[in-house]
Design a protein around this motif. Structure first.
Motif, PDB file in Angstrom:
ATOM      1  N   ARG A  54       9.618   1.430  -5.018  1.00 16.17           N
ATOM      2  CA  ARG A  54       8.163   1.420  -5.111  1.00 16.17           C
ATOM      3  C   ARG A  54       7.574   1.760  -3.762  1.00 16.17           C
ATOM      4  NH1 ARG A  54       6.152  -2.689  -9.523  1.00 16.17           N
ATOM      5  NH2 ARG A  54       7.908  -2.401 -10.872  1.00 16.17           N
ATOM      6  N   LEU A  55       6.596   2.597  -3.818  1.00 18.94           N
ATOM      7  CA  LEU A  55       5.957   3.043  -2.588  1.00 18.94           C
ATOM      8  C   LEU A  55       4.475   3.167  -2.847  1.00 18.94           C
ATOM      9  CD1 LEU A  55       6.203   4.243   0.264  1.00 18.94           C
ATOM     10  CD2 LEU A  55       6.606   6.452  -0.818  1.00 18.94           C
ATOM     11  N   LEU A  56       3.675   2.588  -2.001  1.00 20.94           N
ATOM     12  CA  LEU A  56       2.236   2.663  -2.127  1.00 20.94           C
ATOM     13  C   LEU A  56       1.689   3.220  -0.822  1.00 20.94           C
ATOM     14  CD1 LEU A  56      -0.432   1.974  -3.600  1.00 20.94           C
ATOM     15  CD2 LEU A  56      -0.326  -0.241  -2.445  1.00 20.94           C
ATOM     16  N   LEU A  57       1.028   4.339  -0.920  1.00 24.24           N
ATOM     17  CA  LEU A  57       0.376   4.932   0.244  1.00 24.24           C
ATOM     18  C   LEU A  57      -1.121   4.802   0.040  1.00 24.24           C
ATOM     19  CD1 LEU A  57       2.461   8.218   0.566  1.00 24.24           C
ATOM     20  CD2 LEU A  57       2.763   6.085   1.823  1.00 24.24           C
ATOM     21  N   ALA A  58      -1.819   4.328   1.038  1.00 26.16           N
ATOM     22  CA  ALA A  58      -3.262   4.149   0.934  1.00 26.16           C
ATOM     23  C   ALA A  58      -3.921   4.630   2.215  1.00 26.16           C
ATOM     24  CB  ALA A  58      -3.588   2.679   0.692  1.00 26.16           C
ATOM     25  N   GLY A  59      -5.085   5.158   2.074  1.00 23.41           N
ATOM     26  CA  GLY A  59      -5.858   5.605   3.228  1.00 23.41           C
ATOM     27  C   GLY A  59      -7.067   4.712   3.432  1.00 23.41           C
ATOM     28  N   ASP A  60      -7.789   4.970   4.473  1.00 21.40           N
ATOM     29  CA  ASP A  60      -8.985   4.191   4.779  1.00 21.40           C
ATOM     30  C   ASP A  60     -10.115   4.550   3.826  1.00 21.40           C
ATOM     31  OD1 ASP A  60      -7.841   2.878   6.917  1.00 21.40           O
ATOM     32  OD2 ASP A  60      -8.525   4.347   8.388  1.00 21.40           O
ATOM     33  N   ALA A  61     -11.054   3.638   3.695  1.00 21.52           N
ATOM     34  CA  ALA A  61     -12.271   3.913   2.930  1.00 21.52           C
ATOM     35  C   ALA A  61     -13.094   4.935   3.711  1.00 21.52           C
ATOM     36  CB  ALA A  61     -13.067   2.624   2.743  1.00 21.52           C
ATOM     37  N   ALA A  62     -13.791   5.773   3.001  1.00 21.87           N
ATOM     38  CA  ALA A  62     -14.645   6.777   3.633  1.00 21.87           C
ATOM     39  C   ALA A  62     -16.044   6.671   3.044  1.00 21.87           C
ATOM     40  CB  ALA A  62     -14.075   8.173   3.406  1.00 21.87           C
TER      41      ALA A  62
END
Length: 159
Positions: free
Chosen positions: A27-35
């Motif tokens: 399992r891998l979760l990639l998340a970015g910052d809110a914009a």
């Protein structure tokens, strides 16, 4: 859980940063910052350097106090951008919108210092994050579902 780790690639079950493995798993979760939406910076509202609407503890814009903002579009000192923070802000926002119309005192939002993060995986399991520690599995899924059902019951009764 790793934060602020630039990803250079994914190879099977390996996550790579600068070509070096930093995670291995199914399992891998990639998340970015809110914009912030671009239009906020041109709205005339006071915004922070990232374009989010600046708000006080009452969730009011300091530049236009008749404007309220919360959740991902708002920049409230000490508050992370998360669903948990947005839910807590929503309760204060709802109260304050009614209070300002009735001429009553406004409430202050106090950001939580730590948030429990539970992300449903869609297969009955969930991923958990708490204070830099992470876990996952069916127990986390049960916990997530129990919390969601409790939330819905509580708000359905107060509606």
């Amino acid at each position: 859980m790793r934060e602020h780790c630039p990803i250079s690639g994914i190879d099977g079950q390996l996550l790579l940063s600068a070509g070096e493995p930093v995670w291995q798993g199914s399992r891998l979760l990639l998340a970015g910052d809110a914009a912030a939406p671009a239009w906020l910076a041109h709205s005339g509202l006071a915004c922070d350097a990232d374009g989010f609407v600046q708000v006080s503890a009452t969730l009011q814009s300091p530049s236009q106090p008749w404007i309220f903002a919360s959740g991902d579009c708002a920049a409230l000192p000490g508050a992370d951008k998360s669903a948990a923070q947005a839910l807590h802000q929503a309760q204060v926002l709802s109260h304050n919108l009614r209070a300002v119309l009735a001429g009553r005192a406004l409430q202050h939002h106090r950001p939580q210092r730590q948030n429990l993060l539970l992300l449903a995986c869609g297969d009955g399991e969930a991923l958990l994050g708490w204070r830099g520690w992470s876990a996952g599995g069916r127990f986390c899924g049960y916990w997530r579902e129990w919390l969601d059902r409790r939330f819905v019951r509580r708000h359905a009764a107060s509606g």
